[in-house]
Motif scaffolding. Structure first.
Motif, PDB file in Angstrom:
ATOM      1  N   LEU A  81      29.471  33.706   7.161  1.00 26.75           N
ATOM      2  CA  LEU A  81      28.620  32.727   7.823  1.00 26.75           C
ATOM      3  C   LEU A  81      27.315  33.396   8.258  1.00 26.75           C
ATOM      4  CD1 LEU A  81      28.599  29.778   8.876  1.00 26.75           C
ATOM      5  CD2 LEU A  81      29.552  30.667  11.014  1.00 26.75           C
ATOM      6  N   PHE A  82      26.193  32.801   7.854  1.00 23.91           N
ATOM      7  CA  PHE A  82      24.868  33.323   8.198  1.00 23.91           C
ATOM      8  C   PHE A  82      24.048  32.259   8.911  1.00 23.91           C
ATOM      9  CE2 PHE A  82      25.983  36.084   4.684  1.00 23.91           C
ATOM     10  CZ  PHE A  82      25.487  37.313   5.070  1.00 23.91           C
ATOM     11  N   ALA A  83      23.184  32.699   9.818  1.00 23.24           N
ATOM     12  CA  ALA A  83      22.245  31.796  10.481  1.00 23.24           C
ATOM     13  C   ALA A  83      21.053  31.555   9.563  1.00 23.24           C
ATOM     14  CB  ALA A  83      21.784  32.398  11.797  1.00 23.24           C
ATOM     15  N   ALA A  84      20.720  30.303   9.364  1.00 24.35           N
ATOM     16  CA  ALA A  84      19.518  29.955   8.610  1.00 24.35           C
ATOM     17  C   ALA A  84      18.300  30.113   9.524  1.00 24.35           C
ATOM     18  CB  ALA A  84      19.614  28.517   8.100  1.00 24.35           C
ATOM     19  N   GLY A  85      17.121  30.126   8.913  1.00 26.74           N
ATOM     20  CA  GLY A  85      15.900  30.133   9.703  1.00 26.74           C
ATOM     21  C   GLY A  85      15.258  31.483   9.912  1.00 26.74           C
ATOM     22  N   GLN A  86      15.904  32.567   9.492  1.00 25.58           N
ATOM     23  CA  GLN A  86      15.292  33.882   9.645  1.00 25.58           C
ATOM     24  C   GLN A  86      14.876  34.432   8.290  1.00 25.58           C
ATOM     25  OE1 GLN A  86      18.197  36.130  11.837  1.00 25.58           O
ATOM     26  NE2 GLN A  86      17.561  35.241  13.767  1.00 25.58           N
ATOM     27  N   ASP A  87      15.834  34.822   7.475  1.00 25.17           N
ATOM     28  CA  ASP A  87      15.521  35.351   6.149  1.00 25.17           C
ATOM     29  C   ASP A  87      15.265  34.242   5.143  1.00 25.17           C
ATOM     30  OD1 ASP A  87      15.859  38.003   6.971  1.00 25.17           O
ATOM     31  OD2 ASP A  87      18.008  37.940   6.567  1.00 25.17           O
ATOM     32  N   TRP A  88      15.790  33.057   5.401  1.00 25.45           N
ATOM     33  CA  TRP A  88      15.697  31.921   4.489  1.00 25.45           C
ATOM     34  C   TRP A  88      16.073  30.650   5.235  1.00 25.45           C
ATOM     35  CZ3 TRP A  88      20.456  30.030   5.050  1.00 25.45           C
ATOM     36  CH2 TRP A  88      21.482  30.935   5.317  1.00 25.45           C
ATOM     37  N   ASP A  89      15.678  29.519   4.666  1.00 19.78           N
ATOM     38  CA  ASP A  89      16.192  28.209   5.038  1.00 19.78           C
ATOM     39  C   ASP A  89      16.999  27.744   3.833  1.00 19.78           C
ATOM     40  OD1 ASP A  89      14.822  28.316   7.433  1.00 19.78           O
ATOM     41  OD2 ASP A  89      13.384  26.741   6.922  1.00 19.78           O
ATOM     42  N   ALA A  90      17.747  26.676   3.992  1.00 13.97           N
ATOM     43  CA  ALA A  90      18.521  26.148   2.872  1.00 13.97           C
ATOM     44  C   ALA A  90      18.299  24.645   2.775  1.00 13.97           C
ATOM     45  CB  ALA A  90      20.000  26.450   3.040  1.00 13.97           C
ATOM     46  N   ILE A  91      18.281  24.154   1.558  1.00 14.09           N
ATOM     47  CA  ILE A  91      18.220  22.720   1.307  1.00 14.09           C
ATOM     48  C   ILE A  91      19.551  22.336   0.679  1.00 14.09           C
ATOM     49  CG2 ILE A  91      17.042  20.837   0.119  1.00 14.09           C
ATOM     50  CD1 ILE A  91      15.345  22.275   2.321  1.00 14.09           C
ATOM     51  N   ARG A  92      20.265  21.424   1.357  1.00 11.45           N
ATOM     52  CA  ARG A  92      21.574  20.965   0.880  1.00 11.45           C
ATOM     53  C   ARG A  92      21.397  19.647   0.139  1.00 11.45           C
ATOM     54  NH1 ARG A  92      25.206  20.103   5.598  1.00 11.45           N
ATOM     55  NH2 ARG A  92      24.237  18.069   5.637  1.00 11.45           N
ATOM     56  N   VAL A  93      22.050  19.558  -1.014  1.00 12.48           N
ATOM     57  CA  VAL A  93      21.950  18.372  -1.859  1.00 12.48           C
ATOM     58  C   VAL A  93      23.262  18.222  -2.609  1.00 12.48           C
ATOM     59  CG1 VAL A  93      20.920  19.667  -3.769  1.00 12.48           C
ATOM     60  CG2 VAL A  93      20.481  17.224  -3.584  1.00 12.48           C
ATOM     61  N   GLY A  94      23.573  17.026  -3.055  1.00 11.19           N
ATOM     62  CA  GLY A  94      24.767  16.827  -3.877  1.00 11.19           C
ATOM     63  C   GLY A  94      24.723  17.747  -5.084  1.00 11.19           C
ATOM     64  N   ALA A  95      25.884  18.308  -5.442  1.00  9.26           N
ATOM     65  CA  ALA A  95      25.932  19.318  -6.496  1.00  9.26           C
ATOM     66  C   ALA A  95      25.432  18.807  -7.836  1.00  9.26           C
ATOM     67  CB  ALA A  95      27.350  19.858  -6.637  1.00  9.26           C
ATOM     68  N   ASP A  96      25.725  17.559  -8.194  1.00  6.82           N
ATOM     69  CA  ASP A  96      25.250  17.038  -9.481  1.00  6.82           C
ATOM     70  C   ASP A  96      23.726  17.056  -9.562  1.00  6.82           C
ATOM     71  OD1 ASP A  96      27.859  16.628 -10.262  1.00  6.82           O
ATOM     72  OD2 ASP A  96      27.823  14.462  -9.906  1.00  6.82           O
ATOM     73  N   ILE A  97      23.092  16.581  -8.510  1.00  7.06           N
ATOM     74  CA  ILE A  97      21.626  16.579  -8.463  1.00  7.06           C
ATOM     75  C   ILE A  97      21.112  18.010  -8.403  1.00  7.06           C
ATOM     76  CG2 ILE A  97      19.632  15.952  -7.031  1.00  7.06           C
ATOM     77  CD1 ILE A  97      21.143  13.344  -6.373  1.00  7.06           C
ATOM     78  N   GLY A  98      21.770  18.857  -7.628  1.00 12.34           N
ATOM     79  CA  GLY A  98      21.344  20.247  -7.499  1.00 12.34           C
ATOM     80  C   GLY A  98      21.377  20.992  -8.819  1.00 12.34           C
TER      81      GLY A  98
END
Length: 137
Positions: free
Chosen positions: A24-41
């Motif tokens: 488990l990593f905290a977002a917002g320091q080294d990177w942010d993440a965009i979550r999307v449905g896997a098919d679209i991703g």
């Protein structure tokens, strides 16, 4: 033709070094993440690859059916795109070690194979394409 080819190949990201199991990593320091449905991703990844655009790490959580694109820090603060959720400061994401292919997590784009993240402007275009392609199905 590449959408943006300004990113050069970088050394393995600090978070990925010596990682031996999903963590488990905290977002917002080294990177942010965009979550999307896997098919679209996955469709967005294929679009980026076909256009010659650098793609950063993309994790597929097969348990939840979601994909996570790592993006530059600060992306979440200004991200606005339907059918996605931006994860920045105050959010947490489980990331797997490079090459991980066990259990419910797998890398669509491994952190050892490209840039540290996908540029937000490139991801916006790719997700719009992938979402429109999904709607036409």
């Amino acid at each position: 033709m590449a959408l943006h080819s300004h990113q050069s190949r970088l050394p393995l990201a600090t978070w990925a070094r010596r990682l031996s199991q999903p963590t488990l990593f905290a977002a917002g320091q080294d990177w942010d993440a965009i979550r999307v449905g896997a098919d679209i991703g996955v469709r967005a990844v294929r679009f980026l690859e076909a256009s010659g655009t650098p793609v950063g790490p993309v994790l597929h959580d097969q348990g939840s059916g979601q994909a996570y694109f790592l993006t530059p820090p600060g992306t979440a603060q200004r991200w606005q795109q339907d059918q996605t959720h931006a994860l920045g400061e105050g959010s947490w994401v489980v990331l797997a070690p490079p090459g991980w292919e066990d259990g419910l997590l797998r890398w669509v784009c491994d952190p050892a194979d490209g840039p540290a993240y996908t540029a937000a402007c490139d991801l916006t275009v790719a997700l719009a394409f992938a979402t429109n392609a999904e709607a036409r199905r």
